[in-house]
Design an enzyme around this catalytic site. Structure first.
Site, PDB file in Angstrom:
ATOM      1  N   TRP A   1       0.823  -1.209   0.000  1.00 62.60           N
ATOM      2  CA  TRP A   1       0.000   0.000   0.000  1.00 62.60           C
ATOM      3  C   TRP A   1       0.860   1.263   0.000  1.00 62.60           C
ATOM      4  CZ3 TRP A   1      -1.706  -4.545   2.030  1.00 62.60           C
ATOM      5  CH2 TRP A   1      -3.019  -4.932   1.748  1.00 62.60           C
TER       6      TRP A   1
ATOM      7  N   CYS B   1      -6.924  -4.627  -1.765  1.00 65.10           N
ATOM      8  CA  CYS B   1      -8.116  -5.388  -1.370  1.00 65.10           C
ATOM      9  C   CYS B   1      -8.877  -6.027  -2.531  1.00 65.10           C
ATOM     10  CB  CYS B   1      -9.052  -4.543  -0.507  1.00 65.10           C
ATOM     11  SG  CYS B   1      -9.898  -3.218  -1.369  1.00 65.10           S
TER      12      CYS B   1
ATOM     13  N   HIS C   1     -13.761  -0.769   0.839  1.00 64.77           N
ATOM     14  CA  HIS C   1     -13.017  -2.001   1.108  1.00 64.77           C
ATOM     15  C   HIS C   1     -13.782  -3.155   0.470  1.00 64.77           C
ATOM     16  CE1 HIS C   1     -10.547  -5.019   2.758  1.00 64.77           C
ATOM     17  NE2 HIS C   1     -11.405  -5.442   3.668  1.00 64.77           N
TER      18      HIS C   1
ATOM     19  N   ASP D   1     -12.782 -12.591   4.197  1.00 64.25           N
ATOM     20  CA  ASP D   1     -11.949 -11.466   3.767  1.00 64.25           C
ATOM     21  C   ASP D   1     -10.490 -11.892   3.837  1.00 64.25           C
ATOM     22  OD1 ASP D   1     -10.738  -9.068   3.244  1.00 64.25           O
ATOM     23  OD2 ASP D   1     -11.804  -7.926   4.776  1.00 64.25           O
TER      24      ASP D   1
ATOM     25  N   ASN E   1     -20.489  -0.553  11.126  1.00 69.42           N
ATOM     26  CA  ASN E   1     -21.338   0.091  12.136  1.00 69.42           C
ATOM     27  C   ASN E   1     -20.658   1.122  13.031  1.00 69.42           C
ATOM     28  OD1 ASN E   1     -24.106  -1.080  12.069  1.00 69.42           O
ATOM     29  ND2 ASN E   1     -22.961  -2.983  12.208  1.00 69.42           N
TER      30      ASN E   1
ATOM     31  N   GLU F   1     -30.654   3.279   9.619  1.00 65.56           N
ATOM     32  CA  GLU F   1     -30.169   4.121  10.723  1.00 65.56           C
ATOM     33  C   GLU F   1     -31.350   4.728  11.480  1.00 65.56           C
ATOM     34  OE1 GLU F   1     -27.049   4.458  11.527  1.00 65.56           O
ATOM     35  OE2 GLU F   1     -25.927   3.820   9.747  1.00 65.56           O
TER      36      GLU F   1
ATOM     37  N   TYR G   1      -6.292   4.889  -0.635  1.00 64.34           N
ATOM     38  CA  TYR G   1      -7.727   4.582  -0.540  1.00 64.34           C
ATOM     39  C   TYR G   1      -8.082   3.983   0.819  1.00 64.34           C
ATOM     40  CZ  TYR G   1      -7.413  -0.523  -1.013  1.00 64.34           C
ATOM     41  OH  TYR G   1      -7.166  -1.858  -0.795  1.00 64.34           O
TER      42      TYR G   1
END
Length: 742
Positions: free
Chosen positions: A290, A325, A384, A407, A447, A496, A571
């Site tokens: 990165w 990613c 992501h 992931d 969240n 929300e 990013y």
């Protein structure tokens, strides 16, 4: 006979290191390794005069393994560019055995055997003798004779829906009064068994045909990137059916040292997959970088698909450089779909990387309202990408099967390795983060709150503002059957502010997700002044404006000192440096709005820009009368020019086709060492070309010839990369006609 040497004695007395008093056999962790199976397994001495040739003898085994043969058609494996038989578990397939004479069920007895790995054991599912039965039964192995003619017998073989996934060796065994006679080892009869989303008893069963076509059979996908106000997309060639990819994917499970007996379980496979796709701690497939320096490998933005990466890793055994990613997610998706697990790539915009998983990203400002980068440790990724894999979860209570987050981007350590998941999406939505694996981390990604805290010179801290809606605002995947977006935010979280959302958060807190208790109590009473700002959409290399709007809702007059900071960011939200620092004063009349514009010139940002053309703006304002601080942050992604692909002339399977890639340099500088890649599953193998320089305002043209292999709608994908310009893409959909019948 000579006396055994000292080393011979040592060998006899030494227990192999992998064996112990508890284990009779070494771990069976390699699909590639084999044992020698005896051709003759005699139970006693064969009397003189008995010729074993008089018994039933196998002359040949036919597997009907061609692309257009019944097996590959019925099992949806006809797209694999592979000469061997590939079938899906829990579904019958057909083979034919030619004997030396007609088979007589009254006196002849034979069966088929499947073996995998070096230490086959029946109780581990690595040695499977398949019995002849009158009728096949779903859920269990069996072989039924469906046709007999002369010396040939045709069998329909049913595999168990829980069977190990991998490459099996096939033998035919014949029982004689003196023991068992087997066929010799023949690699041509090797059989690949995969997961079966078409089989109701398989743990990856998916009941919608359109979803199966998209999430298992589609070899092309779309990755969404950019930022929430400027969603960008690029195509990705998964290439799960390409030559060598199936073996490369099975090799990953060998590299991960997953015991063969666990390779029928998608939960275990997806968990080890999330670790082995990244190279962080196990020399896995892709090395992440990165830092915008890719001198010793390929820039992450240059890849157009997974095929080159997986083939290189399979042949070299060394991590392939470099990925970020979407590369990890693209390669992982190829792995999942290739072995038959439904998979898709998901993009979470404004994704929280919360270092201590306390559901809060702390942004610290000083007394003047400027951000304190030393205290601010958490980061917000513009976006992501991760994967979802579809499976049942028998290890969890009922209701938590379906899509699972996995992931492979190395972010946090999980049980000693860089991996994440599978975590039930349903469990994340309802706050049931106690269920394995890594649900608290994913819950925080979608969240978390952003808490703006003023760090005073005397060491005290005051919570100025809490933004509860910025994180996980939009979660997207590719639409079924098109390249459009499918919004799946509501699969991860309730709307929300609803009662359900509050309940999910309370549940997560009850199950141990940390949250600072002081967070809500310390926030000061709301101010009567609101502030927001907009960044003008701009093309790379152009000037643009940032418009800051203040709204005074009170009857008081205020003065404010405002500060705009423009930063070049990765990013991942990590800042490289500040390119713009601008302070301005505003007077806010009662019940009125005030607009201020800040001009951003291209020369201020161009020389320092990182590959995703990502600019982050942080605007703070201090009301002089109340000392209250207003804060807002936004990311802007500049528009990057596109590559253009043209295909003049005819597009027919097996006939030469010309592909032309064009790109005009829009920058006020020449581009040097420009790498262009071209990819097209079913059309051509990935190819690349290096161009030493492209002068400013001039056009690059590259022509490539190919011979299309597959008919139907296909896609060409191109990428361009150099130090000054990255994430330049182009694509073209085209229809390839079948070769006309003469």
């Amino acid at each position: 006979m000579s006396e055994p040497t000292h080393t011979d004695k040592e060998k006899k007395n030494t227990i192999p290191p992998s064996l112990s008093g508890r284990r009779a056999l070494p771990p069976n962790i390699s699909n590639a390794e084999e044992d020698e199976v005896p051709v003759m397994e005699m139970t006693g001495l064969v009397p003189r005069g008995v010729n074993l040739k008089d018994f039933l003898e196998v002359k040949e085994v036919h597997l009907f393994k061609g692309d257009r043969d019944v097996n590959k058609q019925e099992h949806h494996t006809d797209k694999y560019y592979h000469p061997k038989l590939i079938v899906r578990r829990g579904q019958s397939f057909h083979i034919q055995i030619d004997f030396n004479r007609p088979y007589n069920p009254e006196k002849d007895q034979f069966w088929v055997e499947y073996l995998i790995g070096r230490y086959p054991q029946q109780n581990k599912g690595t040695y499977i003798p398949v019995p002849l039965v009158e009728e096949l039964q779903s859920g269990t192995w069996g072989a039924k004779i469906t046709w007999k003619e002369d010396s040939s017998v045709r069998l329909s073989i049913m595999s168990a829906p829980t069977c190990i996934v991998g490459k099996f060796r096939l033998y035919v065994a014949v029982l004689t009064p003196y023991g068992i006679l087997r066929t010799t080892r023949n690699p041509e009869t090797d059989t690949y068994i995969l997961f079966n989303p078409w089989c109701q008893e398989d743990s990856v069963f998916l009941d919608d045909e359109k979803e199966r076509e998209e999430y298992v059979l589609n070899d092309l996908g779309v990755v969404f990137h950019g930022d929430i106000n400027n969603i960008k997309s690029r195509s990705w060639n998964y290439g799960q059916f390409e030559e060598g990819i199936l073996d490369a994917c099975l090799h990953l499970m060998d590299r991960a040292k997953l015991d063969l007996s666990g390779r029928g379980n998608p939960v275990k496979i997806s968990r080890v997959g999330s670790a082995v796709i990244n190279a962080k701690d196990d020399e896995g497939v892709v090395a992440g970088s990165w830092d915008n320096i890719y001198a010793y490998g390929v820039a992450p933005s240059a890849w157009t698909g997974s095929v080159d990466i997986l083939l290189e890793y399979h042949s070299s055994g060394m991590p392939v450089r470099y990925g970020q990613c979407w590369v990890f997610a693209g390669v992982f998706n190829t792995f999942l779909r290739c072995i038959g697990i439904p998979g898709r790539i998901v993009t979470n915009y404004s994704s929280a990387h919360d270092n201590d998983a306390n559901l809060q990203l702390d942004v610290f400002v000083d007394e003047e309202g400027k951000m304190d980068s030393k205290l601010t440790k958490d980061s917000i990724w513009n976006y992501h990408c991760w994967n979802e894999a579809w499976m049942t979860r028998p290890d969890l209570p009922v209701g938590f099967g379906g899509w699972q987050v996995v992931d492979s981007t190395p972010q946090e350590n999980s049980d000693g390795m860089y991996r994440c998941g599978p975590a039930s999406v349903q469990a994340i939505k309802h706050g049931h983060v106690c269920f394995q694996f890594d649900a608290p981390f994913v819950f925080a990604e979608v969240n978390s709150d952003i808490v703006y805290t003023k760090a005073m010179k005397d060491g005290t801290r005051v919570t100025e503002h809490i933004d509860k809606t910025h994180i996980g605002k939009l979660i997207l995947t590719k639409e079924i059957g098109s390249d459009g977006t499918k919004d799946i935010t509501e699969q991860y979280k309730f709307q929300e502010g609803t009662e359900e959302e509050r309940l999910a958060l309370e549940t997560a807190l009850m199950y141990g997700v940390k949250k600072k208790a002081t967070q809500d109590t310390m926030e000061e009473a709301g101010t009567n002044v609101d502030m927001d700002f907009q960044v003008e959409n701009a093309t790379l290399g152009s000037d643009f404006k940032v418009t800051v709007t203040f709204r005074n809702n009170s009857r008081n007059r205020y003065t404010a000192t405002a500060y705009l900071s423009g930063n070049i960011v990765f990013y991942t939200g990590v800042m490289k440096n500040e390119f713009k620092s601008h302070t301005f004063d505003v007077t806010l009349e009662p019940l009125a709005s005030k607009i201020s514009e800040v001009l951003i010139k291209s020369k201020e940002y161009m020389s320092q820009l990182l590959e995703q053309a990502s600019l982050h703006f942080f605007v703070t304002a201090r009301l002089n009368e109340t000392k209250k601080i207003l804060a807002k942050q936004k990311t802007s992604v500049l528009q990057i020019p596109k590559l253009h692909i043209k295909v003049p002339g005819e597009k027919v399977v097996g006939k030469e086709m010309s592909v032309i890639v064009e790109f005009t340099n829009p920058l006020n500088q020449k581009l040097v060492n420009v790498l262009v890649r071209l990819d097209g599953p079913g059309l051509l193998k990935t190819t690349s070309q290096m161009f030493r320089e492209i002068p400013k305002n001039s056009t690059l043209t590259w022509e490539e010839k190919c011979f299309p292999r597959q008919a139907g709608i296909r896609k060409l994908i191109a990428s361009l990369n150099c130090d000054a310009l990255r994430h330049v893409y182009g694509e073209l959909d085209l229809e390839v006609e079948r070769k006309p019948l003469v």
